[in-house]
Design an enzyme around this catalytic site. Structure first.
Site, PDB file in Angstrom:
ATOM      1  CD  GLU A   1       0.281  -0.217  -0.029  1.00 28.41           C
ATOM      2  OE1 GLU A   1       0.435   0.166   1.144  1.00 28.41           O
ATOM      3  OE2 GLU A   1      -0.283  -1.293  -0.326  1.00 28.41           O
TER       4      GLU A   1
ATOM      5  NE  ARG B   1       8.702  -2.689   7.685  1.00 26.65           N
ATOM      6  CZ  ARG B   1       7.599  -2.831   6.984  1.00 26.65           C
ATOM      7  NH1 ARG B   1       6.804  -3.885   7.181  1.00 26.65           N
ATOM      8  NH2 ARG B   1       7.245  -1.932   6.078  1.00 26.65           N
TER       9      ARG B   1
ATOM     10  CD  GLU C   1       0.030  -0.740   6.978  1.00 31.36           C
ATOM     11  OE1 GLU C   1      -1.180  -0.425   7.025  1.00 31.36           O
ATOM     12  OE2 GLU C   1       0.597  -1.102   5.938  1.00 31.36           O
TER      13      GLU C   1
ATOM     14  CD  GLU D   1       2.816   1.996   4.120  1.00 31.21           C
ATOM     15  OE1 GLU D   1       2.922   0.763   4.232  1.00 31.21           O
ATOM     16  OE2 GLU D   1       3.797   2.723   3.832  1.00 31.21           O
TER      17      GLU D   1
ATOM     18  CB  ALA E   1       7.128   0.530   0.574  1.00 30.62           C
TER      19      ALA E   1
END
Length: 218
Positions: free
Chosen positions: A105, A76, A157, A109, A88
């Protein structure tokens, strides 16, 4: 004590919008906009507030039969940190039911599908600076997406790493200050509390969500 105050239930939020008498888009972004509203507070006058107009998001606490929670490790950039999070994603498809966004999602993910869904918790991320609201689902009865059907991940990702962590251990990481993602912190603690109460607090996936953009009044 005023009549309005006497109707308030302590500990229960109330949607009570004040009139917006002026609005300016300061910056139009790719995910959210920075807007400036002039709000009429009645006797307190008109005040100006800037905030992020955000589409909202969903998050998923995934539990397996051994009460392990699925965590993802992802970089992040705003906080320059590789964080452990729960799956998320944004509510960026107009009209899409929140549970369908969460299922999408989760598959994209984490390569996981869940057959059982409940609402675990809702929260406003930074209500003084953003209208972003997040609904956290509890997903159970999970199985993996077949390898040939898995989503091709890009950007941050592409570096996602997954781990199954015992729920009690995840709670300990939160309380030790070792886990900081807000959906993970809220979701893990809510899951532990709900489990302790025999899951009686869980709500159906169609439960009222007044803070979702498009539902929350201007």
């Amino acid at each position: 004590m005023s009549g309005r105050t006497s109707e308030v239930v302590a500990g229960r939020d109330e949607v009570a919008p004040r009139p917006v008498v002026g609005r300016t888009t300061v910056h139009a972004g790719t995910v959210f906009d920075l807007v400036r509203d002039d709000i009429d507070l009645g006797d307190a006058g008109v005040v100006t507030r800037e905030y992020l107009d955000h589409p909202g998001a969903v998050a998923i606490v995934v539990l397996d039969p051994q009460d392990r929670v699925l965590l993802l490790r992802q970089y992040r950039h705003p906080v320059r940190t590789v964080m452990w999070e729960v799956p998320a994603g944004l509510l960026d498809v107009d009209g899409e039911p929140a549970v369908e966004a969460a299922a999408r999602e989760l598959a994209e993910e984490a390569d996981v599908v869940a057959d059982r869904w409940d609402v675990l918790a809702d929260y406003a991320t930074t209500p003084g600076f953003s209208n972003e609201s997040v609904r956290i689902f509890l997903a159970r009865d999970v199985h993996e997406v077949p390898e040939a059907e898995r989503h091709e991940r890009h950007g941050e990702e592409a570096e996602i790493v997954t781990a199954w962590v015992p729920l009690d251990e995840a709670v300990a990481h939160v309380l030790a200050g070792e886990l900081h993602n807000p959906s993970a912190v809220t979701g893990i603690l809510a899951a532990a509390a709900s489990r302790a109460g025999g899951w009686a607090s869980l709500r159906p996936v169609e439960a009222e969500w007044p803070y979702r953009r498009g539902v929350l009044p201007d």
